[in-house]
Design an enzyme around this catalytic site. Structure first.
Site, PDB file in Angstrom:
ATOM      1  N   ASP A 204     -10.726   3.189   1.621  1.00  0.00           N
ATOM      2  CA  ASP A 204     -10.332   2.188   1.063  1.00  0.00           C
ATOM      3  C   ASP A 204      -9.611   1.102   2.306  1.00  0.00           C
ATOM      4  O   ASP A 204      -9.370   1.764   3.173  1.00  0.00           O
ATOM      5  CB  ASP A 204      -9.602   2.033   0.421  1.00  0.00           C
ATOM      6  CG  ASP A 204      -8.058   2.389   0.119  1.00  0.00           C
ATOM      7  OD1 ASP A 204      -7.633   2.889   1.163  1.00  0.00           O
ATOM      8  OD2 ASP A 204      -7.214   3.112  -1.245  1.00  0.00           O
ATOM      9  N   ASP A 206      -5.529  -0.695   1.737  1.00  0.00           N
ATOM     10  CA  ASP A 206      -4.713  -1.117   0.993  1.00  0.00           C
ATOM     11  C   ASP A 206      -3.902  -2.203   1.876  1.00  0.00           C
ATOM     12  O   ASP A 206      -3.469  -2.340   3.254  1.00  0.00           O
ATOM     13  CB  ASP A 206      -3.430   0.384   1.602  1.00  0.00           C
ATOM     14  CG  ASP A 206      -4.804   1.366   0.682  1.00  0.00           C
ATOM     15  OD1 ASP A 206      -5.024   1.785  -0.537  1.00  0.00           O
ATOM     16  OD2 ASP A 206      -5.131   2.494   2.474  1.00  0.00           O
ATOM     17  N   ASP A 308      -7.361  -1.569  -2.047  1.00  0.00           N
ATOM     18  CA  ASP A 308      -5.671  -1.492  -2.681  1.00  0.00           C
ATOM     19  C   ASP A 308      -4.550  -2.711  -2.752  1.00  0.00           C
ATOM     20  O   ASP A 308      -4.310  -3.306  -1.543  1.00  0.00           O
ATOM     21  CB  ASP A 308      -4.723  -0.503  -3.288  1.00  0.00           C
ATOM     22  CG  ASP A 308      -5.849   0.727  -3.774  1.00  0.00           C
ATOM     23  OD1 ASP A 308      -6.642   0.589  -3.954  1.00  0.00           O
ATOM     24  OD2 ASP A 308      -5.213   2.297  -2.857  1.00  0.00           O
TER      25      ASP A 308
HETATM   26  P1  GTP Z   1      -7.628   6.434   2.830  1.00  0.00           P
HETATM   27  O1  GTP Z   1      -7.705   5.446   2.759  1.00  0.00           O
HETATM   28  O2  GTP Z   1      -8.892   7.584   2.959  1.00  0.00           O
HETATM   29  O3  GTP Z   1      -8.861   6.312   4.707  1.00  0.00           O
HETATM   30  O4  GTP Z   1      -6.506   7.167   3.683  1.00  0.00           O
HETATM   31  P2  GTP Z   1      -5.065   6.875   3.009  1.00  0.00           P
HETATM   32  O5  GTP Z   1      -4.022   7.373   3.900  1.00  0.00           O
HETATM   33  O6  GTP Z   1      -5.147   5.255   3.361  1.00  0.00           O
HETATM   34  O7  GTP Z   1      -4.897   6.609   1.278  1.00  0.00           O
HETATM   35  P3  GTP Z   1      -4.549   6.050   0.069  1.00  0.00           P
HETATM   36  O8  GTP Z   1      -5.771   5.234   0.923  1.00  0.00           O
HETATM   37  O9  GTP Z   1      -5.265   6.900  -0.642  1.00  0.00           O
HETATM   38  O10 GTP Z   1      -3.112   5.846   0.481  1.00  0.00           O
HETATM   39  C1  GTP Z   1      -2.547   5.451   1.136  1.00  0.00           C
HETATM   40  C2  GTP Z   1      -1.387   5.641   0.882  1.00  0.00           C
HETATM   41  O11 GTP Z   1      -0.295   5.034  -0.330  1.00  0.00           O
HETATM   42  C3  GTP Z   1      -0.918   6.795   1.079  1.00  0.00           C
HETATM   43  O12 GTP Z   1       0.295   7.399   1.847  1.00  0.00           O
HETATM   44  C4  GTP Z   1      -0.412   7.566  -0.582  1.00  0.00           C
HETATM   45  O13 GTP Z   1       0.310   8.365  -0.973  1.00  0.00           O
HETATM   46  C5  GTP Z   1       0.528   6.142  -0.835  1.00  0.00           C
HETATM   47  N1  GTP Z   1      -0.552   5.572  -2.274  1.00  0.00           N
HETATM   48  C6  GTP Z   1      -1.774   6.048  -2.933  1.00  0.00           C
HETATM   49  N2  GTP Z   1      -1.351   5.797  -4.588  1.00  0.00           N
HETATM   50  C7  GTP Z   1      -0.436   5.031  -4.604  1.00  0.00           C
HETATM   51  C8  GTP Z   1      -0.093   4.915  -5.386  1.00  0.00           C
HETATM   52  O14 GTP Z   1      -0.399   5.114  -6.982  1.00  0.00           O
HETATM   53  N3  GTP Z   1       1.898   4.512  -5.787  1.00  0.00           N
HETATM   54  C9  GTP Z   1       2.788   5.196  -4.456  1.00  0.00           C
HETATM   55  N4  GTP Z   1       3.339   4.546  -3.910  1.00  0.00           N
HETATM   56  N5  GTP Z   1       2.002   5.067  -3.355  1.00  0.00           N
HETATM   57  C10 GTP Z   1       0.305   5.157  -3.539  1.00  0.00           C
HETATM   58 MN    MN Z   2      -6.676   3.988   2.672  1.00  0.00          MN
HETATM   59 MN    MN Z   3      -5.292   3.212  -1.308  1.00  0.00          MN
END
Ligand code: GTP
Ligand code: MN
Ligand code: MN
Length: 384
Positions: A204, A206, A308
């Site tokens: 995704d 972020d 996100d």
């Molecule tokens: P990929 O998207 O798979 O490439 O990896 P990513 O590291 O970007 O993972 P992800 O998008 O799932 O999450 C990004 C960061 O946001 C991670 O460190 C998660 O721990 C954090 N995160 C995800 N959901 C939440 C949430 O609901 N609250 C908080 N505080 N952090 C979150």
């Molecule tokens: Mn991510």
């Molecule tokens: Mn995410």
């Protein structure tokens, strides 16, 4: 200090947040084996086992050279008996029986297919599997009522299971930037998550949004979302309101990874012209993702991408940035370090010092590391 035998054992600090872990490292075969077992544990709703395997993998990622013998691992933290057996199997035989049989197992394959649907977690997938549902076709035939997220997840299954490229992330970043400054001039958008750590692909994209004047960010998310909806950029969105209130008596909620910012889980509609179409031929179709290909993915001029969005007040921005940059294990280890080693509670909102009985302010990630008594680790080396 002294080398007592020919084999020099490696040395690594206990917490992953004390180590520099770049994307490239010297033990990908071993780390991949342990990561697969971690994933399988997480998909089986066994988070404790999942974390143990993730921690073991993160130790191997931190080593300065490739592991060639078990003796080199003597004294390393986080390597339990199970992980050591897997490592030995790979060193002796080139692969681990447990990993290979997990990959081939019907249960693992079904969990992957079903949790590949946006909105479906390990518990729901397990329930469906217990009813004999292993494929998307069987799910559709079952007549189960899906919620709005799951319906969108199923509809865009192939797109959402195709990794998002950095070019696509940047194209979406420009759209988000445009939306944000249109509804609130001066507001700022920061790319977080895996792309901030330097990953070239992700599941995704972020983004963290703030405004340099405290309070101006209030109510921003619904405006951004309605701008995006009006322009036709959103295929799905679910917005949740800010519910965080700092308490004078200490952390308002137990520190956890569940935060309370205004946030939006969404699915973007990204025009394909917006990014360079390098590798993907126009009529390609991702057959690998569960075998359901209702309509060749390449025959439409856009693709669906999970995005996100999070809005943070500027006073909490550094904590939110640190919390949303990841990796997930790095975040977990930061919170564990804070609690066990410093008697502090770290969240994506704040850092509370239990001994002093007060919150510690920070305007940058560097200041948070300093409060925690940790050497600063830049995002590109938080790939635990
Ligand atoms: P990929 O998207 O798979 O490439 O990896 P990513 O590291 O970007 O993972 P992800 O998008 O799932 O999450 C990004 C960061 O946001 C991670 O460190 C998660 O721990 C954090 N995160 C995800 N959901 C939440 C949430 O609901 N609250 C908080 N505080 N952090 C979150
Ligand atoms: Mn991510
Ligand atoms: Mn995410």
């Amino acid at each position: 200090l002294q080398v007592r035998s020919e084999v020099v054992a490696f040395s690594v600090p206990s917490y992953a947040c004390q180590r520099r872990i770049a994307l490239d490292h010297h033990n990908t075969v071993l780390a991949d084996a342990l990561s697969l077992l971690a994933e399988n544990a997480e998909l089986s709703d066994e988070d404790g086992r999942g974390v143990a395997f993730r921690r073991a993998a993160a130790v191997l990622k931190a080593l300065p050279r490739q592991v060639t013998s078990m003796a080199q691992l003597k004294g390393l933290p986080c390597l339990g008996g199970h992980s050591l057996r897997v490592i030995k199997d790979v060193l002796d035989n080139g692969a681990s029986d447990e990993v290979e049989s997990t990959k081939r197992s019907e249960r693992y394959k079904a969990l992957k297919v079903l949790t590949g649907i946006f909105g479906v977690g390990a518990k729901t997938a397990a329930r469906w599997i217990s009813e004999g549902i292993h494929t998307l076709q069987q799910l559709q035939a079952s007549g189960h009522t899906l919620n709005r997220a799951q319906q969108a997840g199923l509809e865009h299954y192939d797109d959402l299971n195709q990794p998002v490229t950095k070019a696509e992330a940047d194209a979406i970043g420009e759209i988000v930037e445009k939306a944000v400054v249109s509804v609130l001039p001066g507001a700022q958008v920061t790319l977080t998550g895996g792309f901030r750590r330097g990953k070239l692909a992700g599941h995704d994209v972020d983004f963290l949004i703030t405004h340099p004047e405290e309070g101006r960010e209030e109510g921003l998310m619904p405006k951004v979302v309605s701008w995006l909806v009006k322009q036709g950029f959103l295929l799905y969105q679910k917005t949740t309101r800010n519910s965080y209130l700092e308490s004078k008596d200490g952390p308002a909620q137990p520190p956890s990874n569940i935060d309370r910012f205004e946030r939006c889980f969404s699915i973007f509609k990204l025009e394909k012209q917006a990014t360079k179409q390098a590798e993907m031929p126009e009529d390609s179709c991702s057959f690998g993702t569960g075998g359901l290909c209702r309509r060749p993915a390449g025959h439409k001029p856009w693709r669906a991408v999970r995005v996100d969005l999070v809005v943070s007040p500027v006073s909490q921005f550094a904590f939110a940035l640190l919390g949303w940059t990841g990796s997930k294990l790095f975040e977990r280890e930061l919170r564990r370090w804070a609690g066990y080693e410093k008697a502090m509670s770290l969240s994506s909102h704040a850092l509370y010092d239990n001994n002093q009985g007060r919150y510690l302010r920070a305007a940058s990630e560097e200041e948070i590391f300093a409060h925690l008594g940790l050497e600063y680790i830049p995002p590109s080396e938080r790939n635990a």
